[in-house]
Design a protein around this motif. Sequence first.
Motif, PDB file in Angstrom:
ATOM      1  N   GLN A  38       0.844  -1.187   0.000  1.00  0.00           N
ATOM      2  CA  GLN A  38       0.000   0.000   0.000  1.00  0.00           C
ATOM      3  C   GLN A  38       0.879   1.237   0.000  1.00  0.00           C
ATOM      4  O   GLN A  38       1.640   1.464   0.949  1.00  0.00           O
ATOM      5  N   ALA A  39       0.766   2.000  -1.058  1.00  0.00           N
ATOM      6  CA  ALA A  39       1.467   3.273  -1.160  1.00  0.00           C
ATOM      7  C   ALA A  39       0.565   4.383  -0.605  1.00  0.00           C
ATOM      8  O   ALA A  39      -0.660   4.230  -0.569  1.00  0.00           O
ATOM      9  N   PRO A  40       1.145   5.495  -0.196  1.00  0.00           N
ATOM     10  CA  PRO A  40       0.340   6.595   0.356  1.00  0.00           C
ATOM     11  C   PRO A  40      -0.748   7.045  -0.611  1.00  0.00           C
ATOM     12  O   PRO A  40      -0.475   7.288  -1.790  1.00  0.00           O
ATOM     13  N   GLY A  41      -1.977   7.112  -0.103  1.00  0.00           N
ATOM     14  CA  GLY A  41      -3.083   7.590  -0.921  1.00  0.00           C
ATOM     15  C   GLY A  41      -3.621   6.580  -1.915  1.00  0.00           C
ATOM     16  O   GLY A  41      -4.495   6.917  -2.722  1.00  0.00           O
ATOM     17  N   LYS A  42      -3.114   5.362  -1.858  1.00  0.00           N
ATOM     18  CA  LYS A  42      -3.559   4.335  -2.805  1.00  0.00           C
ATOM     19  C   LYS A  42      -4.122   3.138  -2.060  1.00  0.00           C
ATOM     20  O   LYS A  42      -3.769   2.912  -0.898  1.00  0.00           O
ATOM     21  N   PRO A  43      -4.962   2.361  -2.699  1.00  0.00           N
ATOM     22  CA  PRO A  43      -5.498   1.164  -2.035  1.00  0.00           C
ATOM     23  C   PRO A  43      -4.444   0.065  -1.946  1.00  0.00           C
ATOM     24  O   PRO A  43      -3.456   0.062  -2.699  1.00  0.00           O
ATOM     25  N   LEU A  84      14.365  -2.916  -8.247  1.00  0.00           N
ATOM     26  CA  LEU A  84      13.346  -2.077  -7.625  1.00  0.00           C
ATOM     27  C   LEU A  84      13.299  -0.691  -8.265  1.00  0.00           C
ATOM     28  O   LEU A  84      14.332  -0.143  -8.684  1.00  0.00           O
ATOM     29  N   GLU A  85      12.094  -0.156  -8.309  1.00  0.00           N
ATOM     30  CA  GLU A  85      11.831   1.149  -8.913  1.00  0.00           C
ATOM     31  C   GLU A  85      11.167   2.046  -7.876  1.00  0.00           C
ATOM     32  O   GLU A  85      10.556   1.553  -6.929  1.00  0.00           O
ATOM     33  N   PRO A  86      11.262   3.358  -8.044  1.00  0.00           N
ATOM     34  CA  PRO A  86      10.599   4.259  -7.078  1.00  0.00           C
ATOM     35  C   PRO A  86       9.107   3.952  -6.911  1.00  0.00           C
ATOM     36  O   PRO A  86       8.557   4.141  -5.820  1.00  0.00           O
ATOM     37  N   GLU A  87       8.480   3.449  -7.981  1.00  0.00           N
ATOM     38  CA  GLU A  87       7.050   3.116  -7.919  1.00  0.00           C
ATOM     39  C   GLU A  87       6.767   1.941  -6.992  1.00  0.00           C
ATOM     40  O   GLU A  87       5.610   1.690  -6.646  1.00  0.00           O
ATOM     41  N   ASP A  88       7.794   1.220  -6.592  1.00  0.00           N
ATOM     42  CA  ASP A  88       7.618   0.102  -5.656  1.00  0.00           C
ATOM     43  C   ASP A  88       7.590   0.570  -4.203  1.00  0.00           C
ATOM     44  O   ASP A  88       7.367  -0.241  -3.298  1.00  0.00           O
ATOM     45  N   THR A  89       7.820   1.847  -3.978  1.00  0.00           N
ATOM     46  CA  THR A  89       7.795   2.384  -2.622  1.00  0.00           C
ATOM     47  C   THR A  89       6.413   2.217  -2.016  1.00  0.00           C
ATOM     48  O   THR A  89       5.411   2.667  -2.583  1.00  0.00           O
ATOM     49  N   ALA A  90       6.353   1.549  -0.867  1.00  0.00           N
ATOM     50  CA  ALA A  90       5.073   1.253  -0.216  1.00  0.00           C
ATOM     51  C   ALA A  90       5.350   0.523   1.091  1.00  0.00           C
ATOM     52  O   ALA A  90       6.488   0.112   1.357  1.00  0.00           O
ATOM     53  N   VAL A  91       4.301   0.352   1.872  1.00  0.00           N
ATOM     54  CA  VAL A  91       4.360  -0.566   2.995  1.00  0.00           C
ATOM     55  C   VAL A  91       3.905  -1.926   2.488  1.00  0.00           C
ATOM     56  O   VAL A  91       2.856  -2.034   1.857  1.00  0.00           O
ATOM     57  N   TYR A  92       4.705  -2.928   2.748  1.00  0.00           N
ATOM     58  CA  TYR A  92       4.418  -4.278   2.283  1.00  0.00           C
ATOM     59  C   TYR A  92       3.889  -5.113   3.452  1.00  0.00           C
ATOM     60  O   TYR A  92       4.484  -5.110   4.539  1.00  0.00           O
ATOM     61  N   PHE A  93       2.804  -5.811   3.181  1.00  0.00           N
ATOM     62  CA  PHE A  93       2.152  -6.622   4.198  1.00  0.00           C
ATOM     63  C   PHE A  93       2.109  -8.079   3.757  1.00  0.00           C
ATOM     64  O   PHE A  93       1.860  -8.363   2.585  1.00  0.00           O
ATOM     65  N   CYS A  94       2.285  -8.986   4.716  1.00  0.00           N
ATOM     66  CA  CYS A  94       2.025 -10.377   4.401  1.00  0.00           C
ATOM     67  C   CYS A  94       0.628 -10.738   4.887  1.00  0.00           C
ATOM     68  O   CYS A  94       0.109 -10.156   5.848  1.00  0.00           O
ATOM     69  N   ASN A  95       0.041 -11.686   4.213  1.00  0.00           N
ATOM     70  CA  ASN A  95      -1.350 -12.059   4.430  1.00  0.00           C
ATOM     71  C   ASN A  95      -1.462 -13.566   4.340  1.00  0.00           C
ATOM     72  O   ASN A  95      -0.734 -14.207   3.572  1.00  0.00           O
ATOM     73  N   SER A  96      -2.360 -14.116   5.139  1.00  0.00           N
ATOM     74  CA  SER A  96      -2.575 -15.552   5.070  1.00  0.00           C
ATOM     75  C   SER A  96      -4.039 -15.883   5.275  1.00  0.00           C
ATOM     76  O   SER A  96      -4.779 -15.119   5.921  1.00  0.00           O
ATOM     77  N   LEU A  97      -4.436 -16.996   4.721  1.00  0.00           N
ATOM     78  CA  LEU A  97      -5.801 -17.488   4.859  1.00  0.00           C
ATOM     79  C   LEU A  97      -5.773 -18.856   5.516  1.00  0.00           C
ATOM     80  O   LEU A  97      -5.153 -19.791   4.992  1.00  0.00           O
ATOM     81  N   LEU A  98      -6.419 -18.944   6.672  1.00  0.00           N
ATOM     82  CA  LEU A  98      -6.525 -20.196   7.413  1.00  0.00           C
ATOM     83  C   LEU A  98      -8.006 -20.540   7.508  1.00  0.00           C
ATOM     84  O   LEU A  98      -8.753 -19.875   8.225  1.00  0.00           O
TER      85      LEU A  98
END
Length: 114
Positions: A38-43, A84-98
């Motif tokens: 998720q980048a700032p201001g983006k979903p 990596l490119e500047p457009e990859d700047t974001a907070v990265y989250f891991c997600n799992s489905l149990l």
Amino acid sequence: VQLQASGGGLVQTGGSLRLSCVTSIPITSFAYMGWYRQAPGKPRELVAAIIRSGRTRYADFVTGRFTISRDDAKNTMYLQMNALEPEDTAVYFCNSLLRTDNYWGQGTQVTVSS
């Protein structure tokens, strides 16, 4: 269930980072795991996903630069990010489905400078 993400940081354009997501229960318990960002201001958007069988899926913008993997012995999922490119700047989250429950890690910041 807890997911602990790490490995973010500041890199220059063209650099690499490897993100890790450690699970508090055997990683093979999860039918699905993924990396989102998720980048700032983006979903928040899907970056890459891996299912129990090991089959993977990538977002179009990855264009072969990232690789998702899993080490069952270490209960850890990885995201190797190259070129990596500047457009990859974001907070990265891991997600799992149990079963029907969805879990998120706390996020790790990736910043790519131009």
